[in-house]
Design a protein around this motif. Sequence first.
Motif, mmCIF file in Angstrom:
data_model
loop_
_atom_site.group_PDB
_atom_site.id
_atom_site.type_symbol
_atom_site.label_atom_id
_atom_site.label_comp_id
_atom_site.label_asym_id
_atom_site.label_seq_id
_atom_site.Cartn_x
_atom_site.Cartn_y
_atom_site.Cartn_z
ATOM 1 N N ILE A 43 0.859 -1.185 0.000
ATOM 2 C CA ILE A 43 0.000 0.000 0.000
ATOM 3 C C ILE A 43 0.895 1.233 0.000
ATOM 4 C CG2 ILE A 43 -1.644 1.319 1.392
ATOM 5 C CD1 ILE A 43 -2.706 -1.424 2.381
ATOM 6 N N ASP A 90 -2.617 7.821 6.646
ATOM 7 C CA ASP A 90 -3.473 6.677 6.328
ATOM 8 C C ASP A 90 -4.927 7.120 6.457
ATOM 9 O OD1 ASP A 90 -4.190 4.113 5.584
ATOM 10 O OD2 ASP A 90 -3.979 3.286 7.604
ATOM 11 N N LYS A 114 -7.320 7.125 4.460
ATOM 12 C CA LYS A 114 -8.322 6.202 3.912
ATOM 13 C C LYS A 114 -8.338 4.868 4.658
ATOM 14 C CE LYS A 114 -8.018 8.294 -0.634
ATOM 15 N NZ LYS A 114 -7.572 8.118 -2.020
ATOM 16 N N GLU A 157 -6.320 2.452 4.716
ATOM 17 C CA GLU A 157 -5.896 1.285 3.931
ATOM 18 C C GLU A 157 -4.896 0.415 4.692
ATOM 19 O OE1 GLU A 157 -5.842 2.378 -0.648
ATOM 20 O OE2 GLU A 157 -4.913 3.955 0.574
#
Length: 191
Positions: A34, A131, A133, A135
């Motif tokens: 990610i 971070d 979002k 993820e």
Amino acid sequence: MNQKNLLEVDWSRIPAPVDDGAAAHLVGMTMPPISLVATDDTAVTLSALSGRTVIFAYPRTGEPGKIALVDDWDMIPGARGCTPQTCAFRDLFAELKAAGAKQVFGLSTQSNSYQTEMASRLHLPFPVLSDEKLELTRALDLPTMQVAGLTLVKRLALIVDDSSISHVFYPVFPPDRNASDVLAWLKRNPI
């Protein structure tokens, strides 16, 4: 509640977090592929980094003179202390690098624009990852707390060796001692 001084904290008046086991699964996990935006205008893919990486996570930093997220922020176990934790990593940055940390990152679910202001104000020598979002938080199933409708990462620190989590500091209390605890561990566990 107004946040007057983010660094001067009487830790005896702040409730300590307890080990709820929410980080027990992390040792041995591989960082997922990610990419997170960083305060130095780069995108960082933690799984692609080689060597030893230190990542310290926190719920959210405050801004001096601004209103706290909730009135009882200081009484939420593990909430108070993001700025002292971050400043301790700043102050020990050179020593952490000398002890084997190839990279050091802060991490929270705050936006990159918020973090960039904080990184500039605190003169951080390392990037902070957003971070926003969730993820990475979801992929690793990081411990979280819900405050004012927001999902915030609970305070922890990860030692990542060639994309594999080799050690976890959790819970972290008091936050301003986390960097020195990480430094001591790095010295006892050279690569």
